[in-house]
Scaffold this active site. Structure first.
Site, PDB file in Angstrom:
ATOM      1  N   HIS A 160     -14.434   1.158  -0.204  1.00 30.42           N
ATOM      2  CA  HIS A 160     -13.341   0.245   0.176  1.00 30.42           C
ATOM      3  C   HIS A 160     -12.172   0.956   0.828  1.00 30.42           C
ATOM      4  O   HIS A 160     -11.075   0.430   0.854  1.00 30.42           O
ATOM      5  CB  HIS A 160     -12.883  -0.543  -1.059  1.00 30.42           C
TER       6      HIS A 160
ATOM      7  N   TYR B 261       0.827  -1.214   0.000  1.00 31.38           N
ATOM      8  CA  TYR B 261       0.000   0.000   0.000  1.00 31.38           C
ATOM      9  C   TYR B 261       0.859   1.260   0.000  1.00 31.38           C
ATOM     10  O   TYR B 261       0.478   2.284  -0.582  1.00 31.38           O
ATOM     11  CB  TYR B 261      -0.986  -0.032   1.174  1.00 31.38           C
TER      12      TYR B 261
ATOM     13  N   ARG C  24       1.548   1.902  -3.610  1.00 31.78           N
ATOM     14  CA  ARG C  24       0.383   2.437  -4.332  1.00 31.78           C
ATOM     15  C   ARG C  24       0.117   3.889  -3.912  1.00 31.78           C
ATOM     16  O   ARG C  24      -0.298   4.716  -4.720  1.00 31.78           O
ATOM     17  CB  ARG C  24      -0.844   1.553  -4.070  1.00 31.78           C
TER      18      ARG C  24
ATOM     19  N   CYS D 238       1.067   4.838  16.494  1.00 31.51           N
ATOM     20  CA  CYS D 238      -0.093   5.749  16.447  1.00 31.51           C
ATOM     21  C   CYS D 238       0.149   6.900  17.425  1.00 31.51           C
ATOM     22  O   CYS D 238       0.483   6.661  18.595  1.00 31.51           O
ATOM     23  CB  CYS D 238      -1.350   4.967  16.868  1.00 31.51           C
TER      24      CYS D 238
ATOM     25  N   GLN E 226     -15.804   2.366  -5.690  1.00 32.15           N
ATOM     26  CA  GLN E 226     -15.070   1.266  -5.061  1.00 32.15           C
ATOM     27  C   GLN E 226     -13.586   1.648  -4.959  1.00 32.15           C
ATOM     28  O   GLN E 226     -12.817   0.950  -4.318  1.00 32.15           O
ATOM     29  CB  GLN E 226     -15.215  -0.016  -5.876  1.00 32.15           C
ATOM     30  N   ASN E 227     -13.205   2.712  -5.649  1.00 30.19           N
ATOM     31  CA  ASN E 227     -11.795   3.089  -5.727  1.00 30.19           C
ATOM     32  C   ASN E 227     -11.313   3.738  -4.440  1.00 30.19           C
ATOM     33  O   ASN E 227     -12.076   4.425  -3.759  1.00 30.19           O
ATOM     34  CB  ASN E 227     -11.566   4.045  -6.908  1.00 30.19           C
ATOM     35  N   VAL E 228     -10.055   3.539  -4.154  1.00 29.21           N
ATOM     36  CA  VAL E 228      -9.463   4.107  -2.931  1.00 29.21           C
ATOM     37  C   VAL E 228      -8.585   5.311  -3.269  1.00 29.21           C
ATOM     38  O   VAL E 228      -8.033   5.959  -2.383  1.00 29.21           O
ATOM     39  CB  VAL E 228      -8.636   3.029  -2.165  1.00 29.21           C
ATOM     40  N   ASP E 229      -8.513   5.642  -4.581  1.00 28.97           N
ATOM     41  CA  ASP E 229      -7.705   6.818  -4.935  1.00 28.97           C
ATOM     42  C   ASP E 229      -8.498   8.100  -4.671  1.00 28.97           C
ATOM     43  O   ASP E 229      -9.715   8.054  -4.486  1.00 28.97           O
ATOM     44  CB  ASP E 229      -7.263   6.728  -6.421  1.00 28.97           C
TER      45      ASP E 229
HETATM   46  N1  APR Z   1     -12.475   2.863 -19.166  1.00 30.75           N
HETATM   47  C1  APR Z   1     -13.584   2.224 -18.705  1.00 30.75           C
HETATM   48  N2  APR Z   1     -13.551   0.995 -18.130  1.00 30.75           N
HETATM   49  C2  APR Z   1     -12.344   0.403 -18.032  1.00 30.75           C
HETATM   50  C3  APR Z   1     -11.148   0.995 -18.498  1.00 30.75           C
HETATM   51  C4  APR Z   1     -11.258   2.286 -19.072  1.00 30.75           C
HETATM   52  N3  APR Z   1     -10.174   2.935 -19.545  1.00 30.75           N
HETATM   53  N4  APR Z   1     -10.123   0.126 -18.252  1.00 30.75           N
HETATM   54  C5  APR Z   1     -10.663  -0.956 -17.662  1.00 30.75           C
HETATM   55  N5  APR Z   1     -11.996  -0.796 -17.541  1.00 30.75           N
HETATM   56  C6  APR Z   1     -12.964  -1.705 -16.921  1.00 30.75           C
HETATM   57  C7  APR Z   1     -12.766  -3.148 -17.260  1.00 30.75           C
HETATM   58  O1  APR Z   1     -13.541  -3.480 -18.417  1.00 30.75           O
HETATM   59  C8  APR Z   1     -13.313  -3.850 -16.003  1.00 30.75           C
HETATM   60  O2  APR Z   1     -14.700  -4.078 -16.122  1.00 30.75           O
HETATM   61  O3  APR Z   1     -12.768  -1.595 -15.531  1.00 30.75           O
HETATM   62  C9  APR Z   1     -13.087  -2.829 -14.893  1.00 30.75           C
HETATM   63  C10 APR Z   1     -11.949  -3.188 -13.958  1.00 30.75           C
HETATM   64  O4  APR Z   1     -12.374  -4.293 -13.196  1.00 30.75           O
HETATM   65  P1  APR Z   1     -11.535  -4.674 -11.882  1.00 30.75           P
HETATM   66  O5  APR Z   1     -10.091  -4.628 -12.215  1.00 30.75           O
HETATM   67  O6  APR Z   1     -12.145  -5.914 -11.353  1.00 30.75           O
HETATM   68  O7  APR Z   1     -11.800  -3.455 -10.869  1.00 30.75           O
HETATM   69  P2  APR Z   1     -13.066  -3.233  -9.955  1.00 30.75           P
HETATM   70  O8  APR Z   1     -14.316  -3.693 -10.636  1.00 30.75           O
HETATM   71  O9  APR Z   1     -13.013  -1.825  -9.508  1.00 30.75           O
HETATM   72  O10 APR Z   1     -12.770  -4.185  -8.689  1.00 30.75           O
HETATM   73  C11 APR Z   1     -13.726  -4.156  -7.644  1.00 30.75           C
HETATM   74  O11 APR Z   1     -12.280  -5.558  -6.321  1.00 30.75           O
HETATM   75  O12 APR Z   1     -10.067  -5.965  -5.861  1.00 30.75           O
HETATM   76  C12 APR Z   1     -11.243  -5.454  -5.343  1.00 30.75           C
HETATM   77  O13 APR Z   1     -11.521  -3.785  -3.707  1.00 30.75           O
HETATM   78  C13 APR Z   1     -11.070  -3.985  -5.019  1.00 30.75           C
HETATM   79  O14 APR Z   1     -12.584  -2.145  -5.394  1.00 30.75           O
HETATM   80  C14 APR Z   1     -11.987  -3.282  -6.005  1.00 30.75           C
HETATM   81  C15 APR Z   1     -13.021  -4.340  -6.331  1.00 30.75           C
END
Ligand code: APR
Length: 236
Positions: free
Chosen positions: A108, A55, A58, A135, A90-93
């Site tokens: 998340h 982490y 990242r 901490c 769902q993103n942590v950014d």
């Molecule tokens: N534009 C739009 N969609 C995109 C692009 C892009 N440039 N690049 C990739 N994608 C899509 C892919 O088609 C895919 O459906 O983004 C999705 C990425 O899927 P994952 O990698 O599984 O990411 P996510 O769905 O956010 O994962 C969900 O899983 O690992 C855990 O906690 C983590 O929040 C995350 C959760």
């Protein structure tokens, strides 16, 4: 009851064009790391330092990237329609925040923050590696990333449920889903809470058919179309 309600829901695909790798795409994070070693409670218990380092890397990388036009599109919509639109990711950014988006609901966790496992104090350390493990609030060596790992409880899912119920109850509702594989949260089910639904992914998926409209292209290229569509929905 809301007359009009829009939920803009996103996953890693939203930030892909900013240079942050997704999880499950071909060049994704899980190609290089074992998901269960660095993103699960059991992996963290087995090798705390390995996970904290993962982490830290990242978090440092996050400071080297910038929001893309899809983040800015969402931020503009939220600024223009703060009451009608809820932004959930769902993103942590922090790229939505850096694009100017207010009140983002992170499901998340949040990468710039660290949390004490004992007193729960949360500190924003920006884009650096964790400077120390102690901490400041309770003096224990119990600081960790403020991220929900697999098999950990995600407190904000309760807020997601509340927002989904609000979407279902609205007279007119639109679910916009950008850049998620649906592997963790069932976006096909979420699409049924709204009267209208739009999906954007880079590839087709099993849940395309659950959405009224599907844009299989990058988030950056589809951003203007989604912005126009949401504006038309709210102003009609
Ligand atoms: N534009 C739009 N969609 C995109 C692009 C892009 N440039 N690049 C990739 N994608 C899509 C892919 O088609 C895919 O459906 O983004 C999705 C990425 O899927 P994952 O990698 O599984 O990411 P996510 O769905 O956010 O994962 C969900 O899983 O690992 C855990 O906690 C983590 O929040 C995350 C959760």
């Amino acid at each position: 009851m809301d007359s009009k309600r829009v939920m803009i829901f996103s996953g890693a695909g939203l930030s892909a064009e900013s240079g942050l790798r997704t999880f499950r795409d071909n060049d994704g994070l899980w190609e290089e790391f074992d998901i269960m070693e660095v993103c699960s409670a059991s992996g963290f218990a087995k090798d705390r330092k390995k996970v904290l380092d993962f982490y830290d890397k990242r978090r440092i990388q996050l400071g080297q990237v910038a929001p893309n036009t899809a983040h800015k599109m969402i931020a503009n919509l939220k600024a223009n329609y703060p009451q009608e639109i809820v932004v959930i990711t769902q993103n942590v950014d922090d790229l939505l925040e850096r694009a100017g988006c207010k009140d983002v609901l992170h499901l998340h966790g949040f990468l710039p923050e660290v949390r004490c496992e004992l007193c729960e104090a949360i500190t924003n350390i920006g884009y650096q590696a964790m400077p120390k493990l102690i901490c400041e609030s309770c003096g224990e060596e119990s600081l960790r990333h403020n991220i929900v790992m697999f098999s950990e409880y995600a407190p904000n899912y309760a807020l997601l449920d509340r927002e989904l119920e609000r979407l279902r109850a609205a007279e007119k509702s639109l679910f916009v889903c950008i850049g998620t594989s649906g592997e963790v949260l069932n976006v096909a089910q979420f699409s049924q809470y709204a009267k209208q639904s739009v999906l954007n992914n880079l590839e087709s998926s099993w849940f395309d058919e659950y959405f009224d409209m599907c844009f299989i292209e990058s988030a950056v290229s589809v951003a203007p179309k989604i912005e126009k569509l949401v504006k038309k929905f709210i102003e009609s």
